[in-house]
Design an enzyme around this catalytic site. Sequence first.
Site, PDB file in Angstrom:
ATOM      1  N   PHE A 168       0.813  -1.224   0.000  1.00 17.61           N
ATOM      2  CA  PHE A 168       0.000   0.000   0.000  1.00 17.61           C
ATOM      3  C   PHE A 168       0.843   1.270   0.000  1.00 17.61           C
ATOM      4  CE2 PHE A 168       0.936  -0.008   4.533  1.00 17.61           C
ATOM      5  CZ  PHE A 168       1.028   1.340   4.819  1.00 17.61           C
ATOM      6  N   LYS A 201      -1.168  -7.211  -9.248  1.00 16.47           N
ATOM      7  CA  LYS A 201      -2.156  -7.263  -8.166  1.00 16.47           C
ATOM      8  C   LYS A 201      -1.749  -6.181  -7.167  1.00 16.47           C
ATOM      9  CE  LYS A 201      -3.130  -8.413  -4.450  1.00 16.47           C
ATOM     10  NZ  LYS A 201      -3.492  -7.400  -3.443  1.00 16.47           N
ATOM     11  N   GLU A 230      -4.915  -3.752  -1.950  1.00 15.40           N
ATOM     12  CA  GLU A 230      -6.371  -3.563  -1.926  1.00 15.40           C
ATOM     13  C   GLU A 230      -6.752  -2.317  -1.118  1.00 15.40           C
ATOM     14  OE1 GLU A 230      -4.455  -5.764  -0.541  1.00 15.40           O
ATOM     15  OE2 GLU A 230      -5.451  -7.036   0.932  1.00 15.40           O
ATOM     16  N   ARG A 231      -5.762  -1.661  -0.482  1.00 19.27           N
ATOM     17  CA  ARG A 231      -6.114  -0.480   0.321  1.00 19.27           C
ATOM     18  C   ARG A 231      -6.132   0.798  -0.514  1.00 19.27           C
ATOM     19  NH1 ARG A 231      -2.228  -1.613   5.485  1.00 19.27           N
ATOM     20  NH2 ARG A 231      -1.831  -3.721   4.788  1.00 19.27           N
ATOM     21  N   SER A 246       5.281  -6.958   3.375  1.00 20.69           N
ATOM     22  CA  SER A 246       5.837  -7.282   4.692  1.00 20.69           C
ATOM     23  C   SER A 246       6.597  -8.620   4.647  1.00 20.69           C
ATOM     24  CB  SER A 246       4.702  -7.362   5.708  1.00 20.69           C
ATOM     25  OG  SER A 246       3.786  -8.357   5.309  1.00 20.69           O
ATOM     26  N   CYS A 305       9.499   1.753   3.552  1.00 19.28           N
ATOM     27  CA  CYS A 305      10.435   0.674   3.924  1.00 19.28           C
ATOM     28  C   CYS A 305      11.844   1.215   4.091  1.00 19.28           C
ATOM     29  CB  CYS A 305      10.422  -0.431   2.880  1.00 19.28           C
ATOM     30  SG  CYS A 305      11.116   0.115   1.332  1.00 19.28           S
ATOM     31  N   GLU A 324       9.106  -4.010  13.078  1.00  9.71           N
ATOM     32  CA  GLU A 324       8.790  -2.907  12.163  1.00  9.71           C
ATOM     33  C   GLU A 324       7.464  -2.284  12.616  1.00  9.71           C
ATOM     34  OE1 GLU A 324       7.599  -3.898   8.087  1.00  9.71           O
ATOM     35  OE2 GLU A 324       8.787  -2.201   7.397  1.00  9.71           O
TER      36      GLU A 324
HETATM   37  P1  NAD Z   1       1.430  -6.594   3.049  1.00 11.61           P
HETATM   38  O1  NAD Z   1       2.472  -7.663   3.137  1.00 11.61           O
HETATM   39  O2  NAD Z   1       0.318  -6.605   4.017  1.00 11.61           O
HETATM   40  O3  NAD Z   1       0.742  -6.627   1.586  1.00 11.61           O
HETATM   41  C1  NAD Z   1       1.511  -6.634   0.414  1.00 11.61           C
HETATM   42  C2  NAD Z   1       0.715  -7.348  -0.686  1.00 11.61           C
HETATM   43  O4  NAD Z   1       0.519  -8.708  -0.292  1.00 11.61           O
HETATM   44  C3  NAD Z   1      -0.660  -6.757  -0.929  1.00 11.61           C
HETATM   45  O5  NAD Z   1      -0.889  -6.703  -2.322  1.00 11.61           O
HETATM   46  C4  NAD Z   1      -1.609  -7.735  -0.244  1.00 11.61           C
HETATM   47  O6  NAD Z   1      -2.855  -7.841  -0.875  1.00 11.61           O
HETATM   48  C5  NAD Z   1      -0.852  -9.052  -0.352  1.00 11.61           C
HETATM   49  N1  NAD Z   1      -1.152  -9.948   0.769  1.00 11.61           N
HETATM   50  C6  NAD Z   1      -1.439  -9.593   2.048  1.00 11.61           C
HETATM   51  N2  NAD Z   1      -1.662 -10.690   2.808  1.00 11.61           N
HETATM   52  C7  NAD Z   1      -1.494 -11.757   1.998  1.00 11.61           C
HETATM   53  C8  NAD Z   1      -1.581 -13.173   2.208  1.00 11.61           C
HETATM   54  N3  NAD Z   1      -1.865 -13.685   3.402  1.00 11.61           N
HETATM   55  N4  NAD Z   1      -1.337 -13.980   1.156  1.00 11.61           N
HETATM   56  C9  NAD Z   1      -1.039 -13.483  -0.052  1.00 11.61           C
HETATM   57  N5  NAD Z   1      -0.952 -12.142  -0.306  1.00 11.61           N
HETATM   58  C10 NAD Z   1      -1.170 -11.290   0.700  1.00 11.61           C
HETATM   59  O7  NAD Z   1       2.220  -5.205   3.069  1.00 11.61           O
HETATM   60  P2  NAD Z   1       1.620  -3.735   3.154  1.00 11.61           P
HETATM   61  O8  NAD Z   1       1.094  -3.499   4.518  1.00 11.61           O
HETATM   62  O9  NAD Z   1       0.765  -3.457   1.991  1.00 11.61           O
HETATM   63  O10 NAD Z   1       2.955  -2.867   2.950  1.00 11.61           O
HETATM   64  C11 NAD Z   1       3.829  -2.531   3.993  1.00 11.61           C
HETATM   65  C12 NAD Z   1       4.980  -3.492   4.070  1.00 11.61           C
HETATM   66  O11 NAD Z   1       5.686  -3.524   2.823  1.00 11.61           O
HETATM   67  C13 NAD Z   1       6.013  -3.093   5.112  1.00 11.61           C
HETATM   68  O12 NAD Z   1       6.449  -4.245   5.767  1.00 11.61           O
HETATM   69  C14 NAD Z   1       7.139  -2.482   4.279  1.00 11.61           C
HETATM   70  O13 NAD Z   1       8.412  -2.533   4.878  1.00 11.61           O
HETATM   71  C15 NAD Z   1       7.079  -3.343   3.066  1.00 11.61           C
HETATM   72  N6  NAD Z   1       7.706  -2.690   1.924  1.00 11.61           N
HETATM   73  C16 NAD Z   1       8.931  -3.138   1.538  1.00 11.61           C
HETATM   74  C17 NAD Z   1       9.573  -2.529   0.493  1.00 11.61           C
HETATM   75  C18 NAD Z   1      10.919  -3.017   0.046  1.00 11.61           C
HETATM   76  O14 NAD Z   1      11.344  -2.600  -1.003  1.00 11.61           O
HETATM   77  N7  NAD Z   1      11.592  -3.874   0.790  1.00 11.61           N
HETATM   78  C19 NAD Z   1       8.977  -1.458  -0.181  1.00 11.61           C
HETATM   79  C20 NAD Z   1       7.713  -1.036   0.238  1.00 11.61           C
HETATM   80  C21 NAD Z   1       7.086  -1.655   1.303  1.00 11.61           C
END
Ligand code: NAD
Length: 501
Positions: A151, A175, A178-179, A228, A283, A385
């Site tokens: 997101f 994909k 969704e937020r 994450s 991140c 985090e």
């Molecule tokens: P998230 O892991 O909750 O979601 C990321 C994606 O995964 C979304 O599209 C979501 O729909 C999908 N998803 C969520 N739960 C799932 C499941 N159980 N099974 C399959 N898919 C699933 O992350 P977020 O809250 O959207 O974003 C924040 C996180 O992303 C933080 O941890 C941040 O550090 C990380 N991030 C990392 C980088 C990097 O380059 N390392 C960059 C941006 C964000």
Amino acid sequence: MSQLPTIGHLIDGKTVHSGTRSQPIYNPATGQIEKTLLLADAATLEQAIASAQAAFPAWRNTPPLKRARVMSNLKVLLEQHADELCALITAEHGKVLSDALGELQRGIENVEYASYAPELLKGEHSKNVGPSIDSWSEFQPLGVTAGITPFNFPAMVPLWMWPMAVACGNTFILKPSERDPSSTLRIAELALQAGLPPGVLNVVNGDKEAVDALLHDPRVKAVSFVGSTPIAEYIYSEGCKHGKRVQALGGAKNHAVVMPDADIANAVNALMGAAYGSCGERCMAIPLVVAVGDATADAVIAGLKVEIAKMKVGPGTAPGVDMGPLVTKPHFEKVKAYVDQGVKEGATLVVDGRRLKVPEHEDGYYLGPCLFDNVKPGMVTYQEEIFGPVLGVVRVKTLQEAMDMIDAHEYGNGTCIFTRDGEAARYFTDHIQVGMVGVNVPLPVPVAYHSFGGWKRSLFGDLHAYGPDAMRFYTKRKTITQRWPSAGVREGAVFSFPSSR
Ligand code: NAD
């Protein structure tokens, strides 16, 4: 029936409203539901994968320069539509408009890099590797590829992925989170306008059901993920198990070391943006300062208190606002609970943002900037985090103690050092176990023509995101060895292994 606008999917160049489940999209500045998002089901995914599969042969054979020109056209369109895209980002994510423009600009730089793909795809050629034998390596697209994005950068992170994937000749299924999917979807529409043929880029909105369908379908050859760490680990293992090439970027807990000789005023200004910019939902944010020496810690905290007092928190669309709301109510509750936890486990809460109220926006997800002193390894506040506007100061005696602490942390995304000592900076950059390192630069996010990625539990896979590594990730090498013997020359059978001896 809901009167709210409904967001669907973009499949085969058309908007598709399918899926039996849906979820609301909130404006975090007001706490109001503003849209309804349809969540893709198996039939939606089938449509998207079949479309991407059908579009692949013609797109693969489209000359690289023609594919690249679509990227050049898209860059212009993104610049023309910047205000509209930033408004969509702010309405769903909450970040201030200037920050949305910053992320969009970084995304555009990735589109610009993808327009150089023909140069990157030239391959390698060697003449006369043997008598009348030439050999070359070329980089062929993989087929249908996919990306799953978080997101916090709804415009930029998708642009880390699909422009390079399609410029290399693949088709792509995205994909988004969704937020806050609207800016992502709008950019995909602009790509069609820029000349991307239908089916080359499909966007499916959804949740775990859509992600699992992508991970399990054998027609999808590669998956890029950013999000994450627990989900990154799942995506990596599940994707690999199903024979895919996977790159999964995860979470972070970035440390900034401040040395006693640092320019403290500059370091404080840099830390303010790095800790509280985008409400700490980056991140590459800095949630931890490691101050070397008590005098350094005292000076940094004194400086931060002065700057925090000047900060304006409010809706991201209001002029002069430095920090907007957190993305959702559950995330707001989670971040606030981390602050409560920090107090319980003995860190000193120097600035408490928990009671902040933004007039006329009482239902928005606003948390004021929080500052802890005396954070220590072992505390949850140190280890996990938080992804919110919470900065902790850890006190150490030496640079080596700071480095040992950083190296022992499970994450290794980014780090930086503030110092005037070149020798200390060189030692730090050479030895620290972190993927992206800054010297007097708080957010060392690589430019589009380098690649982005952390170490340890911040990245699963071998190649980093965007830049030169993206060309390698989205192609497979084929090496061809070719001989055209002169007419009339006949050789006998050779049973030893061919060599240049
Ligand atoms: P998230 O892991 O909750 O979601 C990321 C994606 O995964 C979304 O599209 C979501 O729909 C999908 N998803 C969520 N739960 C799932 C499941 N159980 N099974 C399959 N898919 C699933 O992350 P977020 O809250 O959207 O974003 C924040 C996180 O992303 C933080 O941890 C941040 O550090 C990380 N991030 C990392 C980088 C990097 O380059 N390392 C960059 C941006 C964000």
